[in-house]
Motif scaffolding. Structure first.
Motif, PDB file in Angstrom:
ATOM      1  N   PRO A 105      52.320  41.846  41.998  1.00 52.52           N
ATOM      2  CA  PRO A 105      50.875  41.911  41.940  1.00 52.52           C
ATOM      3  C   PRO A 105      50.677  43.259  43.379  1.00 52.52           C
ATOM      4  O   PRO A 105      51.462  42.917  43.750  1.00 52.52           O
ATOM      5  CB  PRO A 105      50.960  40.717  43.314  1.00 52.52           C
ATOM      6  N   ALA A 106      49.170  43.499  43.865  1.00 54.60           N
ATOM      7  CA  ALA A 106      49.078  43.944  45.011  1.00 54.60           C
ATOM      8  C   ALA A 106      49.736  43.469  46.051  1.00 54.60           C
ATOM      9  O   ALA A 106      49.286  42.072  45.853  1.00 54.60           O
ATOM     10  CB  ALA A 106      47.609  44.843  44.532  1.00 54.60           C
ATOM     11  N   PRO A 107      49.069  44.122  47.180  1.00 49.61           N
ATOM     12  CA  PRO A 107      49.523  43.771  48.566  1.00 49.61           C
ATOM     13  C   PRO A 107      48.700  42.867  49.125  1.00 49.61           C
ATOM     14  O   PRO A 107      47.496  42.922  48.682  1.00 49.61           O
ATOM     15  CB  PRO A 107      49.776  44.670  49.651  1.00 49.61           C
ATOM     16  N   ALA A 108      48.876  41.925  49.210  1.00 53.16           N
ATOM     17  CA  ALA A 108      48.132  40.972  50.625  1.00 53.16           C
ATOM     18  C   ALA A 108      46.554  41.207  50.517  1.00 53.16           C
ATOM     19  O   ALA A 108      45.645  40.818  49.887  1.00 53.16           O
ATOM     20  CB  ALA A 108      48.242  39.749  51.029  1.00 53.16           C
ATOM     21  N   GLY A 109      46.827  42.113  51.535  1.00 53.44           N
ATOM     22  CA  GLY A 109      45.965  42.959  51.436  1.00 53.44           C
ATOM     23  C   GLY A 109      44.508  43.632  50.658  1.00 53.44           C
ATOM     24  O   GLY A 109      43.530  43.221  50.925  1.00 53.44           O
ATOM     25  N   VAL A 158      37.934  35.573  37.806  1.00 47.58           N
ATOM     26  CA  VAL A 158      38.090  36.506  38.070  1.00 47.58           C
ATOM     27  C   VAL A 158      39.549  37.666  38.166  1.00 47.58           C
ATOM     28  O   VAL A 158      40.753  36.902  38.360  1.00 47.58           O
ATOM     29  CB  VAL A 158      38.333  37.391  39.606  1.00 47.58           C
ATOM     30  N   THR A 159      39.642  38.161  37.578  1.00 46.97           N
ATOM     31  CA  THR A 159      41.020  39.850  36.984  1.00 46.97           C
ATOM     32  C   THR A 159      40.827  40.658  38.182  1.00 46.97           C
ATOM     33  O   THR A 159      39.580  40.932  38.069  1.00 46.97           O
ATOM     34  CB  THR A 159      41.036  39.771  35.866  1.00 46.97           C
ATOM     35  N   GLN A 160      41.832  40.097  38.830  1.00 49.60           N
ATOM     36  CA  GLN A 160      42.159  41.543  39.629  1.00 49.60           C
ATOM     37  C   GLN A 160      42.005  42.874  39.818  1.00 49.60           C
ATOM     38  O   GLN A 160      42.805  42.690  38.262  1.00 49.60           O
ATOM     39  CB  GLN A 160      43.346  40.675  41.109  1.00 49.60           C
ATOM     40  N   PRO A 161      42.571  43.820  40.369  1.00 42.88           N
ATOM     41  CA  PRO A 161      42.508  45.024  39.468  1.00 42.88           C
ATOM     42  C   PRO A 161      43.529  45.629  38.758  1.00 42.88           C
ATOM     43  O   PRO A 161      43.627  46.473  37.574  1.00 42.88           O
ATOM     44  CB  PRO A 161      42.135  45.727  40.788  1.00 42.88           C
ATOM     45  N   TYR A 162      44.864  44.983  39.913  1.00 43.06           N
ATOM     46  CA  TYR A 162      46.125  45.141  39.178  1.00 43.06           C
ATOM     47  C   TYR A 162      46.250  45.159  38.150  1.00 43.06           C
ATOM     48  O   TYR A 162      47.251  45.507  36.975  1.00 43.06           O
ATOM     49  CB  TYR A 162      47.230  45.229  40.861  1.00 43.06           C
ATOM     50  N   PRO A 222      38.558  48.788  39.276  1.00 47.74           N
ATOM     51  CA  PRO A 222      37.925  47.544  38.235  1.00 47.74           C
ATOM     52  C   PRO A 222      38.267  46.344  38.952  1.00 47.74           C
ATOM     53  O   PRO A 222      39.142  46.338  38.007  1.00 47.74           O
ATOM     54  CB  PRO A 222      37.179  48.739  37.177  1.00 47.74           C
ATOM     55  N   ALA A 223      37.042  45.276  39.312  1.00 47.38           N
ATOM     56  CA  ALA A 223      38.121  43.575  38.211  1.00 47.38           C
ATOM     57  C   ALA A 223      37.528  43.168  37.285  1.00 47.38           C
ATOM     58  O   ALA A 223      36.320  43.908  37.083  1.00 47.38           O
ATOM     59  CB  ALA A 223      38.250  42.816  39.792  1.00 47.38           C
ATOM     60  N   ARG A 224      37.645  42.531  35.995  1.00 52.14           N
ATOM     61  CA  ARG A 224      36.975  42.437  35.632  1.00 52.14           C
ATOM     62  C   ARG A 224      35.957  40.588  35.645  1.00 52.14           C
ATOM     63  O   ARG A 224      36.743  40.437  36.372  1.00 52.14           O
ATOM     64  CB  ARG A 224      37.885  41.846  33.901  1.00 52.14           C
ATOM     65  N   VAL A 225      35.068  40.029  35.471  1.00 51.74           N
ATOM     66  CA  VAL A 225      34.697  38.573  35.831  1.00 51.74           C
ATOM     67  C   VAL A 225      33.823  38.497  34.705  1.00 51.74           C
ATOM     68  O   VAL A 225      33.466  38.321  34.209  1.00 51.74           O
ATOM     69  CB  VAL A 225      33.638  39.043  36.856  1.00 51.74           C
ATOM     70  N   ASP A 226      34.771  37.056  34.389  1.00 59.53           N
ATOM     71  CA  ASP A 226      34.432  36.628  33.218  1.00 59.53           C
ATOM     72  C   ASP A 226      33.518  34.983  34.420  1.00 59.53           C
ATOM     73  O   ASP A 226      33.983  34.301  34.219  1.00 59.53           O
ATOM     74  CB  ASP A 226      35.615  35.520  32.298  1.00 59.53           C
ATOM     75  N   LEU A 227      32.060  35.585  33.732  1.00 63.03           N
ATOM     76  CA  LEU A 227      31.095  34.169  33.968  1.00 63.03           C
ATOM     77  C   LEU A 227      30.647  33.259  33.105  1.00 63.03           C
ATOM     78  O   LEU A 227      30.250  34.080  31.674  1.00 63.03           O
ATOM     79  CB  LEU A 227      29.659  35.065  34.911  1.00 63.03           C
ATOM     80  N   ASP A 228      30.376  32.239  33.101  1.00 63.20           N
ATOM     81  CA  ASP A 228      29.901  31.302  32.184  1.00 63.20           C
ATOM     82  C   ASP A 228      29.151  30.478  32.246  1.00 63.20           C
ATOM     83  O   ASP A 228      29.297  30.011  33.771  1.00 63.20           O
ATOM     84  CB  ASP A 228      31.114  30.239  32.080  1.00 63.20           C
ATOM     85  N   PRO A 229      27.888  29.865  32.536  1.00 63.88           N
ATOM     86  CA  PRO A 229      26.670  29.629  33.022  1.00 63.88           C
ATOM     87  C   PRO A 229      26.597  28.333  32.129  1.00 63.88           C
ATOM     88  O   PRO A 229      27.949  28.015  31.669  1.00 63.88           O
ATOM     89  CB  PRO A 229      25.247  30.512  32.048  1.00 63.88           C
TER      90      PRO A 229
END
Length: 205
Positions: free
Chosen positions: A75-79, A63-67, A14-21
């Motif tokens: 960090p996770a590998p680039a791919g 966007v907050t990456q899953p790691y 899971p990634a987290r998304v903070d979305l501001d309109p």
């Protein structure tokens, strides 16, 4: 269009998304931003850009990456980063299919945004503190990642130990005097430069 703190499933967790309109009215653009390798989406330059963009008619997703969601700093590998980024941005563009997509981020997040820009159909890229090379290793240049053909704005400190990219075809580079890699001295000024660039292309009011 959803808002707030949301979880988006990706192939790597899971990634987290903070979305501001936008503060007022319908969005004229979607700006998706990624974080640095060991940092988060609350970095001063990302927050300053978020604040100015939403006041100018842009929907902003951080966007907050899953790691990082899992509590890891390494960090996770680039791919894997690219795979997760693609999944999240695709989800967001399905929510807002009618507006231009601009991708970006700071440091590692800027690299991820550049690598995925063409495949995701981005209209532009905002790269904050693009890490041209590891500190002290100029021979390991990442300049090729900026050669996307997509209009790109790079905002780097003139004292960044990760180096400063050169301008090129479609790539505009603006130096921030006295700033290092964290761009913490004048995040509002840095964000204002990014916003002016977005406005000049019709991606912000």
């Amino acid at each position: 269009m959803f808002r707030g703190d949301q979880i988006v499933d990706t192939p790597r967790g899971p990634a987290r998304v903070d979305l501001d309109p936008p503060d007022i009215g319908s969005p004229v653009g979607l700006l998706v931003l990624g974080h640095g390798a060991g940092g988060g989406v609350d970095a001063p330059d990302l927050i300053a850009l978020r604040d100015q963009a939403v006041a100018s008619g842009v929907a902003v997703a951080r966007v907050t990456q899953p790691y990082r969601v899992a509590g890891r700093r390494a960090p996770a590998p680039a791919g894997q980063l690219d795979e997760c980024w693609s999944a999240v941005v695709t989800t967001l563009t399905e929510q807002l299919p009618e507006v231009p997509l601009v991708v970006g981020g700071r440091s590692s997040g800027a690299r991820v945004a550049c690598r995925g820009a063409v495949a995701l159909g981005a209209a532009g890229i905002v790269a904050l503190a693009f890490p041209l090379h590891p500190p002290g290793r100029p021979e390991r240049s990442r300049a090729a990642e900026l050669s996307t053909g997509v209009p790109t704005l790079v905002l780097n400190g003139d004292r960044d130990p990760f180096g400063v990219p050169s301008a090129g075809a479609g790539v505009e580079v603006v130096l921030r005097p006295g700033e290092g890699h964290d761009l913490r001295k004048d995040p509002v000024g840095t964000a204002s430069l990014a916003l002016a660039w977005l406005r000049g292309r019709g991606w912000a009011r």
